[in-house]
Design a protein around this motif. Structure first.
Motif, PDB file in Angstrom:
ATOM      1  N   SER A  23       0.821  -1.210   0.000  1.00  0.00           N
ATOM      2  CA  SER A  23       0.000   0.000   0.000  1.00  0.00           C
ATOM      3  C   SER A  23       0.858   1.263   0.000  1.00  0.00           C
ATOM      4  O   SER A  23       1.941   1.293   0.593  1.00  0.00           O
ATOM      5  CB  SER A  23      -0.916   0.021   1.231  1.00  0.00           C
ATOM      6  N   THR A 126      -7.508   3.869  -3.895  1.00  0.00           N
ATOM      7  CA  THR A 126      -8.118   4.567  -2.767  1.00  0.00           C
ATOM      8  C   THR A 126      -8.509   5.956  -3.243  1.00  0.00           C
ATOM      9  O   THR A 126      -7.661   6.715  -3.720  1.00  0.00           O
ATOM     10  CB  THR A 126      -7.138   4.692  -1.583  1.00  0.00           C
ATOM     11  N   MET A 170     -11.272   1.451  -2.809  1.00  0.00           N
ATOM     12  CA  MET A 170     -11.464   1.820  -1.411  1.00  0.00           C
ATOM     13  C   MET A 170     -11.893   3.279  -1.362  1.00  0.00           C
ATOM     14  O   MET A 170     -11.254   4.127  -1.992  1.00  0.00           O
ATOM     15  CB  MET A 170     -10.179   1.605  -0.609  1.00  0.00           C
ATOM     16  N   ASN A 173      -9.373   6.339   3.446  1.00  0.00           N
ATOM     17  CA  ASN A 173      -8.340   5.774   4.300  1.00  0.00           C
ATOM     18  C   ASN A 173      -8.445   6.347   5.707  1.00  0.00           C
ATOM     19  O   ASN A 173      -8.367   7.565   5.898  1.00  0.00           O
ATOM     20  CB  ASN A 173      -6.956   6.090   3.737  1.00  0.00           C
ATOM     21  N   GLU A 174      -8.632   5.484   6.697  1.00  0.00           N
ATOM     22  CA  GLU A 174      -8.524   5.817   8.116  1.00  0.00           C
ATOM     23  C   GLU A 174      -9.210   7.126   8.510  1.00  0.00           C
ATOM     24  O   GLU A 174      -8.560   8.105   8.888  1.00  0.00           O
ATOM     25  CB  GLU A 174      -7.051   5.866   8.529  1.00  0.00           C
ATOM     26  N   THR A 227     -13.736   0.055   1.998  1.00  0.00           N
ATOM     27  CA  THR A 227     -13.189   1.256   2.615  1.00  0.00           C
ATOM     28  C   THR A 227     -12.339   0.798   3.783  1.00  0.00           C
ATOM     29  O   THR A 227     -12.479  -0.343   4.241  1.00  0.00           O
ATOM     30  CB  THR A 227     -14.301   2.232   3.041  1.00  0.00           C
ATOM     31  N   THR A 228     -11.437   1.642   4.272  1.00  0.00           N
ATOM     32  CA  THR A 228     -10.465   1.173   5.258  1.00  0.00           C
ATOM     33  C   THR A 228     -10.576   1.932   6.579  1.00  0.00           C
ATOM     34  O   THR A 228     -10.928   3.113   6.612  1.00  0.00           O
ATOM     35  CB  THR A 228      -9.018   1.316   4.748  1.00  0.00           C
ATOM     36  N   GLY A 298     -11.533  -2.876   4.886  1.00  0.00           N
ATOM     37  CA  GLY A 298     -10.085  -2.875   5.062  1.00  0.00           C
ATOM     38  C   GLY A 298      -9.728  -2.486   6.484  1.00  0.00           C
ATOM     39  O   GLY A 298     -10.220  -1.481   7.003  1.00  0.00           O
ATOM     40  N   GLN A 300      -6.524  -1.728   9.239  1.00  0.00           N
ATOM     41  CA  GLN A 300      -5.122  -1.316   9.268  1.00  0.00           C
ATOM     42  C   GLN A 300      -4.664  -1.319  10.720  1.00  0.00           C
ATOM     43  O   GLN A 300      -5.132  -0.525  11.533  1.00  0.00           O
ATOM     44  CB  GLN A 300      -4.994   0.042   8.596  1.00  0.00           C
ATOM     45  N   THR A 361      -5.436  -4.010   4.969  1.00  0.00           N
ATOM     46  CA  THR A 361      -4.982  -3.098   3.911  1.00  0.00           C
ATOM     47  C   THR A 361      -3.719  -2.325   4.295  1.00  0.00           C
ATOM     48  O   THR A 361      -3.148  -1.637   3.447  1.00  0.00           O
ATOM     49  CB  THR A 361      -6.108  -2.121   3.531  1.00  0.00           C
TER      50      THR A 361
END
Length: 451
Positions: A23, A126, A170, A173-174, A227-228, A298, A300, A361
């Motif tokens: 990633s 993403t 995705m 992210n986060e 999605t993560t 996802g 992490q 992810t």
């Protein structure tokens, strides 16, 4: 998992359909911050403010992936890595955040995608990895409800331009990190502080995640859409009821804040009462709009946190007991090396019946790498990866619906407020010359994937 099983860890134990990847994120690797019509992002602006990033590092050049992407993708191929996760820079495609599309930005990502496919590598895109266009932040950014529409338009443009070749997506992210660090603590871009910024940013981000999923599903019915979320295994400092209650609140903030609305469960208000501050931002019909049935989630994970009750910590009444004080093995980031954390996180999220499939992810570690005689002997990272992959296998063998594992990250890069000091890459980067050296961890991963 026993040590002898770890020594015999092989790719085949995960099955033929398990996905293996690496990633990255646009701002952390691309550089070319003002090339070919790109607009400024909040990170371009934030890194120019004194005292925000260690040693005033910035991402104006970073790993120069914008110009070096073919060489880096060739390295991915040489390492036998079949899947490559990267993000799209919003301000490279929409320099003003909305409106006119920058065709040069579209063309760049099409070149990256096409070269991945030509190299036998599957691209995983993403849509948003923290780099909001600065012009939108000037209008309130994630605190402005209009951001849902701005993000929806951006997502639609990505789907329409890349959907014919990208089959794995995705949305974000986060979200807990970019809202918490950027809109509550002020330590990440855009540098806002306080619950008055954090509360609306939470809700507008949660709405955008689900709406982004719906837009991708509508435009790309055959794509795999996820999605993560960042996830940290939480344990109480002691057996006291106060520490257990503090750990529950921390878990609600760090692990449940965004996933539960997506799953149709609403915000975890009962375990984190401060979330009642969201109520004034929630409009009629929003509860239904928060939910979306993603094809995968996802996760992490990097570490665990030990949580202690703290009367003087506002809103949450809990504080983290730092790993250094606990005298446990740590990474350059000060995070505890605790491989079982990823197993516990997988089991925790697997317990949600609404989740169809889980993919790790991001997972990886930063250590103080040095080049000696042209090589980087990063034994600690090799062991970190081995131990964590073994814990993923343990969860899978127990029936957990985990279906993939992506290493963070391909190359050493710009690590946000920490600048270029933490090195997470499988590949060492000399940021003065842009020379790449495959570390021993990269060689180990290559051999593992070839097995």
């Amino acid at each position: 998992m026993k040590e002898d099983n770890l020594q015999n860890l092989e790719r085949e134990q995960f099955g033929d359909n398990f996905r293996w990847g690496v990633s990255t994120a646009a701002y952390q690797i691309e550089g070319a911050f003002d090339a070919d019509g790109k607009g400024l992002s909040i990170w371009d602006v934030f890194t120019n403010k004194r005292g925000k990033v260690k040693d005033r590092h910035h991402g104006q050049i970073a790993c120069d992936f914008y110009n070096c992407f073919q060489g880096d993708i060739n390295l991915i191929k040489q390492l036998n890595i079949p899947d490559f996760r990267f993000s799209v820079s919003w301000s490279r495609i929409l320099p003003e955040g909305t409106g006119k599309i920058n065709q040069s930005g579209i063309d760049f990502y099409k070149r990256v995608i096409d070269f991945c496919l030509e190299s036998g590598i599957t691209p995983w895109l993403t849509v948003y990895h923290w780099d909001l266009p600065h012009v939108l932040e000037q209008k309130g950014g994630w605190t402005n409800r209009d951001v849902v529409n701005w993000f929806s338009d951006f997502t639609s443009i990505c789907a329409q331009n890349f959907g014919d070749t990208v089959k794995h997506w995705m949305v974000m992210n986060e979200p807990s990190v970019f809202t918490g660090a950027g809109y509550f603590m002020g330590i990440h871009a855009p540098g806002r502080r306080g619950m008055g910024n954090f509360a609306p940013a939470i809700h507008h981000t949660a709405l955008s995640i689900a709406e982004g999923g719906r837009i991708l599903r509508s435009n790309l019915p055959d794509a795999e859409i996820g999605t993560t979320f960042s996830c940290t295994h939480i344990e109480p400092y002691s057996h006291s009821s106060r520490d257990h209650a503090a750990a529950t609140r921390a878990d609600a903030l760090l692990n449940r804040l965004f996933i539960e609305p997506v799953l149709g469960l609403g915000y975890p208000v009962n375990d984190l009462p401060v979330l009642r501050k969201l109520e004034k931002h929630i409009k009629p019909g929003d509860e239904a709009k928060l939910a979306f049935d993603f094809d995968f989630i996802g996760l992490q994970n990097y570490t665990r946190e030990i949580v202690k009750s703290s009367f003087f910590t506002p809103y949450i009444g809990a504080r983290l007991v730092k790993a250094e004080k606990r005298k446990v093995p740590i990474t350059t980031m000060g995070w505890e090396v605790y491989p079982s954390a990823i197993y516990h996180i997988l089991k925790k999220f697997d317990a949600y019946p609404q989740i169809r499939k889980i993919i790790i992810t991001e997972n990886g570690a930063a250590f103080p790498d040095t080049v000696e005689e042209g090589s980087v002997r990063d034994e600690k990272r090799v062991k970190y990866l081995q131990d964590h992959i073994a814990q993923v296998l343990k969860a899978k063998q127990e029936g957990c619906k985990v279906a993939g594992y992506f290493v963070w990250t391909l190359t050493d890069n710009f690590e946000w407020a920490e600048g270029y000091h933490p090195r997470f890459g499988l590949i060492y980067v000399n940021f003065e010359t842009q020379e790449r050296i495959v570390k021993d961890s990269g060689k180990w991963f290559r051999n593992f994937l070839k097995s």
